[in-house]
Design an enzyme around this catalytic site. Structure first.
Site, mmCIF file in Angstrom:
data_model
loop_
_atom_site.group_PDB
_atom_site.id
_atom_site.type_symbol
_atom_site.label_atom_id
_atom_site.label_comp_id
_atom_site.label_asym_id
_atom_site.label_seq_id
_atom_site.Cartn_x
_atom_site.Cartn_y
_atom_site.Cartn_z
ATOM 1 N N HIS A 1 -5.595 -10.150 -3.568
ATOM 2 C CA HIS A 1 -5.573 -9.692 -4.958
ATOM 3 C C HIS A 1 -6.842 -10.086 -5.680
ATOM 4 O O HIS A 1 -6.890 -10.051 -6.900
ATOM 5 C CB HIS A 1 -4.341 -10.226 -5.693
ATOM 6 N N GLY B 1 0.662 -3.800 -5.122
ATOM 7 C CA GLY B 1 -0.426 -3.408 -6.004
ATOM 8 C C GLY B 1 -1.360 -2.474 -5.276
ATOM 9 O O GLY B 1 -1.475 -2.510 -4.046
ATOM 10 N N HIS C 1 -5.701 -2.019 -2.133
ATOM 11 C CA HIS C 1 -5.709 -2.569 -0.775
ATOM 12 C C HIS C 1 -5.799 -1.472 0.275
ATOM 13 O O HIS C 1 -5.512 -1.708 1.446
ATOM 14 C CB HIS C 1 -4.435 -3.378 -0.513
ATOM 15 N N ASP D 1 5.802 -8.993 -6.406
ATOM 16 C CA ASP D 1 6.375 -8.102 -5.393
ATOM 17 C C ASP D 1 7.813 -8.496 -5.090
ATOM 18 O O ASP D 1 8.707 -7.656 -5.004
ATOM 19 C CB ASP D 1 5.546 -8.143 -4.098
HETATM 20 MG MG LIG Z 1 -1.263 -8.768 -10.424
#
Ligand SMILES: [Mg+2]
Ligand SMILES: Nc1ncnc2c1ncn2[C@@H]1O[C@H](COP(=O)(O)OP(=O)(O)O)[C@@H](O)[C@H]1O
Ligand SMILES: Nc1ncnc2c1ncn2[C@@H]1O[C@H](COP(=O)(O)OP(=O)(O)O)[C@@H](O)[C@H]1O
Ligand SMILES: [Mg+2]
Ligand SMILES: [Mg+2]
Ligand SMILES: [Mg+2]
Lengths: 212, 331, 331, 212
Positions: C218, C53, C56, C109
């Protein structure tokens, strides 16, 4: 009231300045957060704590006292106020020609100090800085001393003039220091340095009034 | 106030402990709050000393190292260092070849560095000073304190540090420093205030739908407060005054987009995505660019744009090796 | 929400434009949202592909470059990339010597990389995968999704990237990756939530006097919520579980203290000043250390500590040259 | 009500799923922010918009439709839900042996899809995932279909079972997916994936009820 100011009185003044700055620390920082960077209260408090920590026994003379205070402020405050308040005290010492401190000589010392601040900081009256409190204060002192006032009376007049000068900074647009970056938006706020300078003269007034 | 602190009045001293632990290649003088290279200055090398209030990390301590600064004096948070600190830094790194003081144009920095330079001169150290005043948000005039020094400082420290590393003498180093300083313009925008630990609350209050345009790095409020705008509009508010202030076509340039401490990299890149085409349109040829946190205001959300017009020598020196915590390449 | 954005639903695509503008040494495939080195993979070099995602940064796109990743697939904010994206990244950088997928252990992931690996294999690309699961805040069991992957990913990408650069084959590269993955432990603490642009408000609400311990990258809430503590206490909350989880003396290690995006460097250093002595006390010999924003959670205020037990080979590879936007030395 | 489900009906179902997810997008994201990372609503909405954008003319067969939907979800959603919802649809197509879609064959297709989700995600009933809605739903469908229900009736039973399963996730401690990181703190919240899965079956119920 006595016409002579002892070195003990002056030490008491410096201590009283420390105490009142500590009491007004948050207010000074709040004023500085409105038109500056929110550190004037902690700057002054840090510096004056260092000063008081240095004041062991009574110094030999007023000149020595002011030198210690000035050097300590310069080396512990930082920011704009460190060199400026430091210079104020550093210039006061040599202006005291003898150990006899009376209304006239203390007034001359204060004027030398304020001239030093102007020389360092290049601020003029109305630039919305500590000068707006300091400069009327020395004028008032001199006027009173010229009229034969005692140091305590002169200090009262000076403190009143400083407070009026401080209040007069409110509508001004700053031309010096950090507040000048705000341009027009600096209007409508008291200058923090003029506020702490007023505390300085009020501390002198209170000390000399007490030391009748 | 939500911060990693123990005592809000002791932030600087404690942060220096962390810097010391994390960077064995640096020497931290805890008493004087001076960060210098662990290796002594090479004989004959001009030393670069900067410093200022803390809270702008990596500036300045993070730019100490080979190819950049020799030492940095760290003042309290947002408070210029004292003359003693600057003097200690200066004496620690002078090899006899002289020291350049790099000063950001704030009354406090200027006065304290001035006093330090006088003291150093009295001790027999040759000192030259350069004052960076690149912030176009501030209206300049002989009657005011003038423009603040911001992002150009980073570019100057890098370029001039490289020249000093090559062995140039103090006059040449100072001359280049003044050229870089004159070639830089910056503009910052804040989406939030920052919180000075010792103050314990945000320096200013910003409503949820407003932003400060022309903010300085000391967390002081900006010159105007406007409605929160899109990244595209904000990019224009940054690029236009910078480009306009040059007054003539900019040509080749080094560009720095710095986050102010509370803005994550993804937003900085998004903003740079808007800035890059505007710069190109305005005739700025971006030869080198950095995006990231280089000169910050504690936890302020916001960004500042710096454009430094660069000639070939500046670009060559920019590309020279640099080994500091905050900037590193070529070695 | 105070962010540099235009359309909160289009953050990733726009940030990629900025990355492309700022980094000519990278290639940005806007359609597939893949960041790869501008130079094609050297014949015979194993390629490293990661992704996850967005939000980060600098992870992962900022770690693409010589000595580290060959490509990164950027998912939407906090959303793993799709198999198509990972496949595109994989095919873009395979030189024929095979590709290592570096996957952080999140269901999304893992599933998306798994599918991508199947698709790549069907296209004749040799793929090995390593899953990083280093977050000691999460209780592990065969019945759960297991630990999250966090800071060890950065250390792994650096070390394994160096080995790949030396020309090691896919089996050796994958074997080292698994060793590094097994050697790392992490723990994060959040002082504030973060705000996902598309959601428009903080993911969770944290009262002014509380913090989340064991938070993930996250922006998901942590495992426990406790009263806000001093940096010293927080350092203990991070160091103790990490050290304890090794179960035996750690010895030489590489340490990463990463800010989570909204925490300025001065606080990170202050926190590291508290962490360093605790690590020493616990028998961790810190051989290398990084302090800064390396793996973040958008604008979250907080930090994560990663300790990777390192043997001499890992240290040697750590020191090898790396040239990426987020990590650079030796060249 | 008819016993046969046309490909048009199934296209309408997919469109109805998109519409209801769009309507519930913020709710799904809010649920995901409580025990996850605040993206389930935007993930599903993005994916289903992509699906609807792909649905030009009516596909030749239900199998083709499901393949397109599944592949589009896989390639546009990401996260955990992308591969899982993608697999659900990808497995449904091949399970439809003929073009005649009735209650039994649609039930078999749904079961194949849900089995695919289990195979991919390894979640069991009670792990607090979409399986908690999907699995009771296919059981209810099969039971209804076994009793001779029309597709519309079976869909009603399945939607009800899904909703019950979704509601049952509230007290559970998550063992799979992002919510599992919260441990005990995941209890007390509905699972976002079980909520979107219920929308899927409710969309089927409403579509088939309308397509009398
Ligand atoms: Mg998510
Ligand atoms: N050039 C100057 N001359 C006189 N006083 C000044 C000047 N510049 C700033 N000051 C005073 O200093 C005060 C601010 O001090 P302080 O907040 O401690 O330092 P800084 O502005 O560096 O943060 C101002 O309120 C103003 O009164
Ligand atoms: N292993 C799994 N098996 C089945 N469903 C799962 C699994 N892991 C997660 N889910 C479902 O996915 C949902 C979350 O989807 P989403 O938020 O889109 O992805 P992510 O968790 O990657 O952010 C959860 O609410 C849960 O229902
Ligand atoms: Mg100030
Ligand atoms: Mg200051
Ligand atoms: Mg999610």
């Amino acid at each position: 009231m006595s016409a002579a100011v002892s070195t003990d009185d002056l030490v008491a003044w410096v201590r009283a300045f420390r105490d009142t700055v500590q009491q007004h620390k948050d207010e000074l920082t709040r004023l500085d957060s409105e038109i500056g960077d929110a550190d004037h209260g902690s700057n002054m408090a840090r510096g004056l704590d260092a000063v008081v920590a240095k004041l062991g026994e009574t110094p030999a003379s007023a000149a020595e006292l002011f030198k210690t205070v000035g050097m300590t402020l310069v080396s512990s405050v930082g920011g704009a106020s460190g060199p400026l308040y430091g210079t104020l005290f550093l210039r006061m010492g040599p202006a005291l020609s003898s150990d006899e401190v009376d209304a006239a000589s203390l007034g001359a010392a204060l004027r030398a100090g304020v001239d030093g601040v102007v020389a360092r900081g290049k601020a003029e009256l109305g630039d919305k800085t500590m000068i707006d409190a300091l400069s009327p204060a020395v004028d008032a002192w001199d006027a009173a001393a010229g009229d034969g006032a005692t140091p305590a009376e002169a200090a009262r007049a000076a403190a009143e003039a400083a407070a009026r000068g401080r209040d007069a900074t409110e509508p001004l647009v700053a031309r010096k220091g950090r507040a000048s970056y705000l341009g027009e938006r600096s209007a409508g706020h008291l200058d923090p340095g003029a506020t702490s300078a007023t505390l300085l003269l009020e501390a002198l007034r209170d000390t000399l009034a007490g030391a009748a | 106030m939500k911060k990693f602190v123990n005592d809000p009045g002791n932030v600087l001293a404690e942060a220096l402990r962390g810097i010391e632990a994390a960077h064995p290649e640096l020497r931290v003088d805890a008493e004087n709050r001076v960060i210098s290279r662990a290796e002594p200055t090479r004989a004959g090398k001009v030393a670069l000393v900067s410093g200022g209030g803390s809270g702008h990390e990596p500036l300045h301590g993070g730019f100490v190292g080979r190819g950049m600064l020799d030492a940095a004096a760290a003042g309290e948070v947002f408070t210029s260092p004292t003359p003693d600190q600057v003097l200690a830094a200066t004496q620690a790194v002078d090899s006899g070849a002289g020291v350049l003081h790099i000063v950001k144009n704030y009354t406090g920095d200027v006065l304290n560095f001035e006093m330090a330079a006088e003291l150093a001169a009295a001790e027999g150290v040759q000192v030259e000073s350069v004052v960076v005043a690149d912030d176009v948000a501030v209206t300049d005039s002989t009657w005011t304190a003038g423009r603040r020094g911001t992002g150009t400082t980073v570019v100057l420290e890098k370029i001039v540090g490289a020249l000093a590393e090559e062995g140039a003498d103090l006059a040449a180093v100072a001359e280049l420093a003044r050229r870089v300083s004159a070639a830089g313009r910056s503009m910052g925008v804040a989406l939030t205030s920052c919180t000075v630990p010792a103050a314990g609350r945000p320096t200013f209050e910003l409503p949820d739908d407003e932003m400060e345009v022309g903010v300085g790095i000391h967390g002081e409020p900006g010159r105007s407060r406007v409605k929160l705008a899109s990244a595209h509009e904000i990019a224009k508010l940054m690029v236009d005054p910078v480009v306009h202030d040059f007054g003539e076509p900019v040509g080749p340039a080094i560009v720095l987009l710095s986050g102010l401490g509370g803005t994550p990299l993804i937003e900085q890149y998004l903003l740079y995505g808007e800035i890059a085409p505007l710069l190109a349109e305005a005739g700025v040829e971006v030869k080198r660019v950095l995006v990231g946190d280089y000169i910050t205001s504690l936890d302020m959300a916001g960004a500042s744009l710096t454009v430094v017009r660069a000639d070939d020598e500046m670009l060559r020196l920019w590309d020279a090796p640099v080994v500091t915590p905050g900037l590193r390449w070529g070695a």
